[in-house]
Design a protein around this motif. Structure first.
Motif, short mmCIF file in Angstrom:
data_model
loop_
_atom_site.label_atom_id
_atom_site.label_comp_id
_atom_site.label_asym_id
_atom_site.label_seq_id
_atom_site.Cartn_x
_atom_site.Cartn_y
_atom_site.Cartn_z
N ALA A 139 0.84 -1.20 0.00
CA ALA A 139 0.00 0.00 0.00
C ALA A 139 0.88 1.25 0.00
CB ALA A 139 -0.91 0.00 1.22
N VAL A 143 1.00 0.66 -4.96
CA VAL A 143 0.53 -0.36 -5.91
C VAL A 143 -1.00 -0.38 -5.85
CG1 VAL A 143 0.58 -2.83 -6.45
CG2 VAL A 143 2.61 -1.72 -5.53
N PRO A 144 -1.68 -0.38 -7.01
CA PRO A 144 -3.14 -0.44 -6.97
C PRO A 144 -3.61 -1.70 -6.26
CG PRO A 144 -2.36 0.06 -9.17
CD PRO A 144 -1.17 -0.33 -8.37
N MET A 145 -4.37 -1.54 -5.20
CA MET A 145 -4.90 -2.72 -4.50
C MET A 145 -6.29 -2.43 -3.93
SD MET A 145 -1.98 -2.67 -1.51
CE MET A 145 -2.47 -4.09 -0.56
N LYS A 146 -7.14 -3.45 -3.99
CA LYS A 146 -8.53 -3.30 -3.59
C LYS A 146 -8.68 -3.19 -2.08
CE LYS A 146 -10.61 -4.37 -7.67
NZ LYS A 146 -10.83 -3.11 -8.38
N ASP A 147 -7.78 -3.81 -1.36
CA ASP A 147 -7.91 -3.85 0.08
C ASP A 147 -6.58 -4.24 0.72
OD1 ASP A 147 -9.09 -3.72 2.53
OD2 ASP A 147 -10.59 -5.25 2.17
N PRO B 14 -5.96 1.64 0.92
CA PRO B 14 -6.71 0.65 0.15
C PRO B 14 -7.78 -0.04 0.98
CG PRO B 14 -4.38 0.44 -0.30
CD PRO B 14 -4.51 1.47 0.77
N GLY B 15 -8.97 -0.18 0.41
CA GLY B 15 -10.05 -0.89 1.08
C GLY B 15 -10.86 -0.02 2.01
N TYR B 31 -13.39 2.33 -6.38
CA TYR B 31 -14.29 1.36 -7.01
C TYR B 31 -15.53 1.17 -6.16
CZ TYR B 31 -12.43 -2.14 -3.72
OH TYR B 31 -12.06 -2.83 -2.60
N GLY B 40 -9.03 2.27 -3.91
CA GLY B 40 -8.28 1.22 -4.59
C GLY B 40 -6.79 1.49 -4.57
N ARG B 41 -6.38 2.44 -3.76
CA ARG B 41 -4.98 2.81 -3.73
C ARG B 41 -4.76 3.80 -2.60
NH1 ARG B 41 -1.44 4.73 -8.85
NH2 ARG B 41 0.46 4.98 -7.68
#
Lengths: 235, 259
Positions: A139, A143-147, B14-15, B31, B40-41
């Motif tokens: 994070a 880096v693009p991450m959903k969670d 994120p999240g 998203y 998302g980032r």
């Protein structure tokens, strides 16, 4: 006699003390530090960057490469042989698979994101600490991450369900029912488990109950991770 | 009724749940999941009407069309050069995009750009597979001689440049250095050595304090203090800008700026 009181006096659902931090390694694109009890993990992320040799590139997506390593002095007294071994390779692989569901590397074809996890001190639960540190580092690296991903070990010690086993509990031999050690990784937004391994034996009912306990603990860890990340950027 | 769960311009991870309900729309780096909008980032939340987007704070450079970058020649090919872009992908500079002058078929391409040369180039095309074409034809696009090159976080580049280039011209004017900021986070500067050092220090300061509001005033004060002891050798440097066209004695070796 059953295992009614934990050896270090914790409650059944109580984790060891957690400390998390982001951005501890300045040269890396992103880094994380995660300490749970006496288990300490550092993670450094490099990339997305060019990947060679060319035959390992994937034109459809970027790939994730994890490297788990215990330092020679990290064990309990005896020296850990440095370098890759079968155990480290397996943990590197499961770490990769635990983290991949949240990552979105479609935008980086043929590239790689490298994650290096180093453990300076271990007292059981090292792969879980590694995953937690790596998740912070990814994070932090943008880096693009959903969670985020949180990980913890749950298990039963002589029939008693506990969260976050330490080495003493993992090696508990006095009981008749033995010990089950179940490391899990959990993604809160989708409520999915991305790592599930087990040592020992457990009944189905107890396993289900243990997983629920693990999820609760993971929610706690996520808040610690989020706080660590925000602390770095909210100056 | 939709509800925003995070204040604008706050850091999101994120999240993290940013908003509830269908009134808001997910834009860049956010998203939708069920009724909620999630991050998302890692970055700062920006609210633009109903659209919620995240301004990244970290991350490596992603090549974009029309970006002006500073690259380094890493290979000389049959009909062009391969240029490192400080991202996961290298770019191709083909002979036809390199210069408007005539280059014969069997010319030695290293006469124009040799290995290790730095150049200011514009990205003309990025494919879905991230194959990049750059060009050095256009105003301000050229090979760089001498000076030093430093690396900064590419997400802080807009702050270093400032509105209409206000911040970078501030540094240029106080230190008398020539500065070119590439969108890819590579900065080239050239001036007298002590002024170069001041310029680098200032840029690093901006990079570190990019989130602070009223940064321009702070930097003005900082530069005034720094340049007080040694007044900058000012304007004549600027007028020299055009004389660069004449072939420099020799392309000086490019030093990597100190970390």
């Amino acid at each position: 006699m059953a295992y009614t009181k934990r050896l270090d006096g914790r409650k059944q659902k109580e984790c060891r003390e957690i400390v998390a931090q982001a951005g501890v390694i300045k040269n890396a694109d992103g880094s994380g530090y995660f300490k749970i009890g006496n288990t300490v993990a550092y993670a450094a992320v490099y990339g997305p960057r060019a990947l060679f040799p060319k035959r390992v590139q994937d034109p459809s997506t970027g790939i994730l490469r994890c490297n788990y390593n215990m330092m020679p002095f990290s064990g309990m007294g005896s020296r850990v042989r440095p370098g890759q071994n079968r155990r480290a390779k397996e943990i590197s692989m499961v770490t990769e698979k635990a983290l991949l569901p949240v990552l979105d590397l479609k935008e980086y074809p043929n590239a790689v994101v490298d994650v290096f996890i180093e453990l300076t001190q271990t007292d059981a639960g090292s792969r879980c600490a590694g995953i937690c540190a790596a998740s912070i580092a990814l994070a932090d690296a943008g880096v693009p991450m959903k969670d985020l991903v949180a990980a913890i070990s749950v298990g039963s010690v002589d029939g008693t369900l506990v969260v976050d086993l330490d080495y003493q509990e993992e090696a508990y031999e006095e009981g008749e029912e033995g010990v089950a050690d179940i490391p899990i990784a959990y993604i809160p937004s989708t409520q999915k488990i991305s790592l599930l391994q087990m040592d020992g034996e457990i009944t189905k009912e107890k396993l289900i109950e243990a997983l629920e306990m693990g999820k609760e603990a993971c929610e706690e860890i996520i808040t610690v991770q989020k706080k660590a990340l925000k602390e770095k950027y909210n100056l | 009724m939709g509800k925003l769960l995070v204040e604008e311009r706050k850091v999101v991870v994120p999240g993290e749940h940013i908003a509830e309900g269908m009134d808001y729309l997910p834009a860049q780096w956010t998203y939708r999941k069920g009724d909620n909008i999630l991050a998302g980032r890692l970055g700062l939340l920006a609210v633009n009407g109903r659209a919620l987007k995240i301004i990244p704070l970290s991350g490596t450079y992603t090549p974009k069309k029309d970006d002006v970058i500073i690259g380094k020649v890493i290979d000389v090919a049959m009909s062009g050069w391969r240029v490192e872009t400080n991202s996961a992908y290298s770019a191709m500079l083909s002979v036809r995009d390199a210069t408007s002058e005539f280059i014969s078929r069997n010319a030695d391409l290293t006469k124009f750009f040799d290995l290790g040369d730095y150049l200011v180039a514009k990205i003309v095309k990025v494919t879905s597979q991230k194959l990049i074409d750059v060009s050095t034809k256009g105003p301000g696009l050229r090979k760089l001689y001498g000076g030093r090159v430093i690396n900064v976080n590419c997400n802080k580049v807009p702050r270093i440049i400032g509105k209409q280039g206000s911040m970078v011209s501030l540094i240029k004017n106080s230190t008398g250095c020539k500065i070119i900021v590439g969108q890819n986070g590579i900065i080239w500067l050239s001036g007298s050595p002590d002024q170069e050092v001041i310029a680098i220090e200032t840029i690093k300061k901006i990079e570190k304090e990019a989130h602070v509001s009223g940064l321009t005033e702070k930097i003005t004060a900082y530069l005034e203090k720094k340049c007080k002891n040694k007044p900058a050798v000012m304007p004549e440097e600027d007028s020299e800008e055009n004389s660069e066209e004449k072939p420099a004695a020799k392309p000086a070796a490019n030093k990597k700026g100190e970390q």
